[in-house]
Design an enzyme around this catalytic site. Structure first.
Site, PDB file in Angstrom:
ATOM      1  CG  ASP A 277      -9.513   8.147 -90.981  1.00 39.99           C
ATOM      2  OD1 ASP A 277     -10.099   8.890 -90.177  1.00 39.99           O
ATOM      3  OD2 ASP A 277      -9.520   6.955 -90.926  1.00 39.99           O
ATOM      4  CD  GLU A 319      -8.881  11.623 -88.016  1.00 42.25           C
ATOM      5  OE1 GLU A 319      -9.182  11.632 -87.037  1.00 42.25           O
ATOM      6  OE2 GLU A 319      -8.033  10.958 -88.522  1.00 42.25           O
TER       7      GLU A 319
END
Length: 643
Positions: A277, A319
């Site tokens: 992330d 991501e």
């Protein structure tokens, strides 16, 4: 003998000793690169002892990996790039919105099997603050399951079931920040200087103010600026996302060592894909926007090289929702294998598809995709039309200019089109994090509502309902056929509308992304058998497309996607080809009226014989009229080569 075959041979002949030998083999193979990456980030003259700590840590972490996962690692090395298979189709969901808890999710696995889903991205499951927590992305732990979802045993029961069904699971690794309740943050607030150095903390605003000259605001409406004053330690801490999310200081190598341990703990739960992330933000440097820096790439590669030594069957997803030319770099610089993440979100395709829907034109999509450098052969995309997050407008200004449009005005048009600022637009979305200083904003909403179904149902307009259903099917048909793993957000397969209940929740009402994170409509699922509702039309068509995809080896990702220009700005055509005789041509019409293309175009590519072509979706052969192929509004065709 290749490395995968060698791994299998040693493992089969020597058992546990063989697995240890294989670890040493992988370490020897990766050691030079690990060393070069480490000392590129952390100069050898200052951090040689820390590097020795890393070398001692790697075998200890390997010993913590469960035996069944070590065996799985060997099998996957032998199998090769399993993640590029045409048989993979994914879905993304919040467990509590889909099935309440993990045990409920186990019970719902037959639903996925019926649809054809075999890859699950579960939104954050670990402990988080009780109030605002950014949908679980403010983490209190990297491996402890939040009790509202169940226990670690419940999760391990799920992963065992998934392995038995040859299904895969992806979880997030919030690599850029922790919550302010994470043990390191608590120790920092208590005055522990060691842990204060795990974050970017400052006694005054001098350095923060210098950083702020270049740092953009991620959440300008709810979390303006990039620093938060923490009275408990009388210091400012960097918080690029929300005030309760503290950015980790990776210039401190101890942070990398600790986070590597957390990464392995997560992988050891039985996670097949780890979603990194916000990895574009990992390295901060004054005088820059602190995104996509070379050090962030080196750090990502260092994580991957170490994980390959310990758990080579677990792979990484980038991501990185950034500019198209920057996204491709997160596969790594090596043209063959890359050296960072095996997977990356195709955010550019997502943004371009929504642009094409709003403009009814595909020229920007074609121009942008053909100008992105080819990804490494061993990497693959996650293709999606939306996810749990907002829809950003990461379009290349250069190509917008070439279309004759003003980039700022064009983005304003897109926001107005999707966020209910144009009376004629069928879309019912919401604006997310609009920044009046820059005019930037993002879009939220379920696929069905953004594509006009919600408004059409409100107006009881049958023609508009059919048009919205066609749009939903067409966009999903594109991502199912594009090169990579298609990912469907849970609920989109049954055309779920916006969920406005978040407006009544004080911890969610300021975050419009919750409008597109609905609770799964199990009542609607039970009514699918009628086959006459918009929901059933979408579900059964997607089920058919998924089954078709899995039957066609040409849909395996081998960098075998080719875009074609038809001289019709409303038509998108791309081909998936495997040799001269095996191919599928995907044809879509983004216009509200029927469009035509010259049949000689299909004939030249080998998809027309005696003025006839075969559509795989309808399983019908169709003869052209007057030599032209007519495509209905929002029609999707998968055309097979004629033998």
């Amino acid at each position: 003998m290749n490395q995968a075959a060698l791994h299998k041979l040693i493992a089969s002949q020597k058992g546990e000793q063989g697995l240890e030998e294989l670890f040493q083999l992988r370490l020897a193979t990766n050691l030079t690169l690990i060393k070069d990456l480490f000392f590129s980030l952390y100069p050898e003259e200052h951090f040689s002892e820390t590097f020795e700590k890393l070398l001692k840590k790697l075998p200890k972490l390997f010993k913590t990996r469960p035996e069944i996962l070590k065996q799985q690692d060997i099998a996957r090395l032998e199998k090769g790039n399993w993640y590029q298979s045409e048989k993979l189709v994914g879905t993304q969901l919040y467990v509590d919105h889909f099935s309440k808890d993990l045990n409920g999710l186990v019970e719902k696995l037959p639903y996925f099997e019926d649809l054809g889903i075999n890859f699950l991205h579960l939104m954050p499951l670990t402990t988080r603050p009780k109030g605002e927590n950014d949908g679980g992305y403010a983490v209190n732990s990297y491996d402890k399951i939040d009790k509202k979802y169940g226990t670690q045993k419940d999760f391990e029961k799920l992963t065992k079931q998934l392995r038995e069904k040859e299904m895969y699971v992806m979880l997030d690794f919030v690599v850029n920040h922790t919550s302010n309740e994470y043990p390191w943050a608590k120790k920092a607030m208590a005055g522990n200087k060691k842990y204060q150095e795990y974050y970017y903390t400052y006694t005054d605003r001098k350095i923060p103010d210098e950083f702020e000259k270049n740092l953009p605001e991620i959440f300008p409406q709810t979390a303006p600026g990039n620093y938060t004053f923490v009275p408990e330690m009388n210091k400012w801490v960097m918080t690029c996302f929300n005030s309760y999310q503290w950015d980790l200081n990776y210039t401190n190598p101890e942070v990398f060592l600790e986070m590597l341990t957390n990464l392995v703990k997560l992988a050891n739960l039985g996670v097949d894909v780890v979603r990194f992330d916000a990895l574009a933000f990992l390295w901060k440097k004054m005088g820059t926007i602190s995104q996509n820096l070379p050090e962030a790439h080196m750090l990502t590669s260092l994580f991957r090289m170490c994980l390959q030594v310990i758990a080579p069957g677990t792979i990484l997803l980038a991501e990185a929702i950034v500019a198209p030319t920057n996204i491709i770099k997160y596969f790594g610089e090596n043209s063959r294998t890359g050296n960072e993440c095996e997977l990356a979100y195709n955010a550019s395709l997502m943004a371009l598809l929504w642009n094409a829907i709003a403009t009814k034109e595909t020229l920007l999509l074609h121009k942008s995709i053909t100008n992105i450098p080819q990804k490494p052969k061993d990497g693959t995309w996650i293709n999606y039309i939306r996810c749990h997050d907002d829809i950003g407008l990461g379009l290349d200004d250069r190509f917008i200019h070439e279309m004759g449009w003003n980039p700022q005005e064009h983005r304003k048009f897109l926001l107005n089109y999707y966020c209910q600022k144009l009376a004629w637009s069928p879309a019912k979305g919401m604006l997310f994090m609009y920044n009046p200083k820059t005019g930037d904003g993002r879009i939220t909403g379920s696929a069905a509502s953004l594509l006009g179904l919600e408004k059409a149902l409100e107006e009881n307009d049958t023609a508009l309902i059919d048009e919205a259903v066609a749009k939903i099917i067409m966009l999903h048909g594109i991502v199912l056929a594009f090169g990579g793993i298609p990912l469907i957000y849970a609920g989109d397969e049954i055309a779920t509308l916006n969920d406005y209940s978040f407006l009544k929740n004080k911890t969610k009402k300021e975050d419009s992304r919750w409008v597109n994170r609905p609770y799964h409509d199990w009542g609607g699922v039970s009514n699918l058998k009628s086959k006459k509702t918009p929901q059933s039309k979408v579900f059964f068509t997607l089920k058919k497309l998924i089954a078709l995809r899995k039957q066609l080896s040409v849909f395996a990702d081998a960098n075998n996607l080719f875009l074609h220009q038809t001289n019709n700005k409303h038509i998108l055509v791309f081909e998936r080809k495997k040799g001269e005789s095996n191919g599928v041509l995907v044809i879509c019409n983004f216009n509200t009226t029927a469009e035509v293309i010259d049949g000689s175009f299909l004939a030249k590519l080998g998809y027309l014989k005696n003025q006839e072509f075969k559509d795989l979706i309808t399983a019908k052969k169709t003869k052209l009229n007057s030599g032209f192929l007519e495509i209905e509004p929002y029609q999707l065709l998968w055309v097979r080569k004629m033998s």
